[in-house]
Design an enzyme around this catalytic site. Sequence first.
Site, mmCIF file in Angstrom:
data_model
loop_
_atom_site.group_PDB
_atom_site.id
_atom_site.type_symbol
_atom_site.label_atom_id
_atom_site.label_comp_id
_atom_site.label_asym_id
_atom_site.label_seq_id
_atom_site.Cartn_x
_atom_site.Cartn_y
_atom_site.Cartn_z
ATOM 1 N N ILE A 135 -3.136 -13.601 -1.740
ATOM 2 C CA ILE A 135 -1.679 -13.725 -1.684
ATOM 3 C C ILE A 135 -1.072 -13.517 -3.068
ATOM 4 O O ILE A 135 -0.042 -12.846 -3.220
ATOM 5 C CB ILE A 135 -1.284 -15.109 -1.113
ATOM 6 N N GLU A 136 -1.715 -14.058 -4.090
ATOM 7 C CA GLU A 136 -1.196 -13.930 -5.452
ATOM 8 C C GLU A 136 -1.218 -12.475 -5.912
ATOM 9 O O GLU A 136 -0.302 -12.028 -6.630
ATOM 10 C CB GLU A 136 -1.997 -14.812 -6.407
ATOM 11 N N VAL A 137 -2.233 -11.695 -5.514
ATOM 12 C CA VAL A 137 -2.249 -10.263 -5.840
ATOM 13 C C VAL A 137 -0.989 -9.599 -5.311
ATOM 14 O O VAL A 137 -0.287 -8.862 -6.026
ATOM 15 C CB VAL A 137 -3.508 -9.582 -5.252
#
Length: 857
Positions: A418-420
């Site tokens: 998700i952070e990517v």
Amino acid sequence: MGISRPSRPVLVTTAATAGALLFTTFAPGTATADPTPRPAVREGSPLGADRAAKAPERAAERALGGTGASGLDSGRGRGYPRERKLTVPPENPADKSLKLGLTPYHGIAPKLNALQRVGDRVSVEIAGRSTGGHELYLVTVTAPETAREAARQERMRERIENAPASAAKDKAITSSYKTPVFINNNIHGNEWEGTDAALKLIEKLAKARDKKSRDLLARHRLYFSVTTNPDGRIAGTRANAGGFDLNRDFITASQPEARAVRRIAIDKQPAVMIDLHGYVNGTLIEPTTPPHGENYEYDLFLKNSYANALGMEAAVNGLGYTEEKDGVLPAVIPFRDQEEGWDDWPPIFTPQYMPFHGAVATHTIEFPMQVNNAAYETQPVAELRRRAAINVDIAGAAMRATLDYTQKHRTSVIADQIEVFRRGATGAEQVPVSEETAPGVPGIGPEDVYTTEFPRAYVIPAGRGQRSATAAARLVDHLLANDVRVERATHGFRLGGRTYAKGSYVVDMHQPKRGLANVMLADGRDISDKVSTMYDISGWSLGRLWGASVDTVRGGGLKGVHARVVHAASDVGHVAPRGDLRLRLDDPREVAALNSLLAKGVTARADGKGGAILPSSARGAAKAAAKKYGVAFDATRAKGREALHRTRVAAAVTPGELFALREMGFDVEPVSTAVLNAGFDWRKADALMVSAGLDRAKLNPAAKSALDAFLAGGGGLVGRGAAGAALNADAGLLAAEPVEGNGDANGVVRVSNAGGTITGGAPGHSFVYSPSWFTDLGPGVRVEQRYGTGDPLLSGHWRATEDGSGGPADAAGRASVVSGSAGGADVVLFGTEPLFRAHPKGVFPQVGRALLSVARS
């Protein structure tokens, strides 16, 4: 240099295109890594000195026509399992797997049919067909899902990519999203054992009743490409039926197998993946040595990949194989154990492509015991089967360890995915890798830090004065096929100090897959000073090499841009309503359109600037070609010069070049030293192209006489690289002295074009791989193109050799493409690599134009 890593030796044994490091494995008790450096395996070399790159035309048709593209079921409206009774191929006693005691291709479908009947955990889809026409099996192993639950999983998957900020706070995703894991096997056909390990693991999971297995399948979806290269598995070849190394085809995606894996990456969105290969003793497990791909979110990637590598290392070593007893050395993690030579810089390998679709741990695993190539032919069957069994065991251990890692870290793995996407969507800066940002990874130093500054946007302009609209449409469609978001302006706009017309395409770099957009469109980087050697290519810019104009917008906002998201490029096929017609030849599709018209008997003449003039009477045929190929025929008053003719090409070339020639619509007859010595009817050819596999000095007298007669009789020659230049010199044709640069060099180079028939309107960049140039030009030799002055390398890796020669400074300003007439033949020689692996689309037409110009009428 930061904290030093323990004993990181330079990796001295590499194969630039082989994909596996060339280590030698001996019988038990004597197994060691061969310390002798071996020459890099260059493009085309595996064919041998006199073999033709001979892929069947139907293979090229299947790849070019897209009939082998992914057939993945979208899954909408369906739950799991999704049983599919596979058609069982006819038994093939020639399947090379059999000698190793492994599962032949025809034996896979029966096993998968049986496993689907075991319970309710195993599903099989057809992901596509190989270039050779074989089905690609994608197996999903997971706990049963109702159609409603499968739809819910799909909504969560889409939120993770498309709304990552809110997905990060969604407790439902944290608690119940099934983490996707992808295990890719046998992408190199003669690296077999991953397939058998996967079948064993699928069977075990189908039958397992223990709590750990039930929990794994309840919280994960496991995807297995059982064999990604069935053509090579059957034939015992690294390449597919088209002669392509599939693990070099990502980003280009010329082959249906690569397109099928691309579809898996997009649709399934794996968070973790491993790619099973051979053979390196001890077992090699990524992450890699520097340089690291600068477009990755490498802090997230390294943290997970290194931790998973440690688990795989423990599992592999824990099997108990030893050098003394079995010939098996301990596992190796290049990031920890080596300085350079095994990098993850280019996005052309499966594990280096997958991070751009959200994978935060990806690995190449090279099992240790060699069974292919010379070993396959020379080792006793019993020894081959012993080795293969060890490799299957080791591949299985790597798979199980990866599942253990993902199961243990399920929540953080998805949070990192998700952070990517969040960083991409918000335009956040990258986080440089360090021991603080990648906890648990020792020995990180400055040599591991690679980041880039993402632009605010890219613009592919529309309107007059731009390069080929056909090339722009091709590039846009390719971006979309890779899940990059593209918009089309509904009004004219001004951005980055430039004015753009309505219809221009905008790639907003605030998008989840910005890394992929940038790795495709950016210039790339000259990394010649970073490491002494690279594993494979180091530059590949589609923005410079695919023929379209691409502008970089560095800063500012996009509020003044009125645009809509597109799902396909706009149709650019056009025929002027009256007058004679001019077809530009700046894109492979334009060359293909011309060749199709010539095949139908349409009259065409060269315009002297690299285009073709057609009479107004050809308007009907032109309309059909415009629709089929997406090309434009403009009105012209020019009358044209010499007549153009359908060109039949005898080609001693690499597989990638053969494919590219067919993409441009040429009738191609593969030839080689052996083919000519066996007797070749030169009446079937109008031009000869030579880059590999043809040595005039090794022709028998009859073959040499026939070749010389063809050239003296007006048959043209297009030569590329050392082989093409050698044939030109040996036949006493064009007076041009070839100079070979550093054989390890490759990348995107600046060039200046002379204009005219060969390079008129060509891009200001080309591609090199073992570059060469020409000096001591004789009278009448025309320089069609030169390397740029100063440092011609834009991106890639090009150093001088140890004696100081062969570097970009020596090439600067030198002739890279020359032409002329000699000995009755028209000749064009290339020191660049314009058809490399069917990749640099915008440079293809230089070869197409050359063939049209030298062909005898």
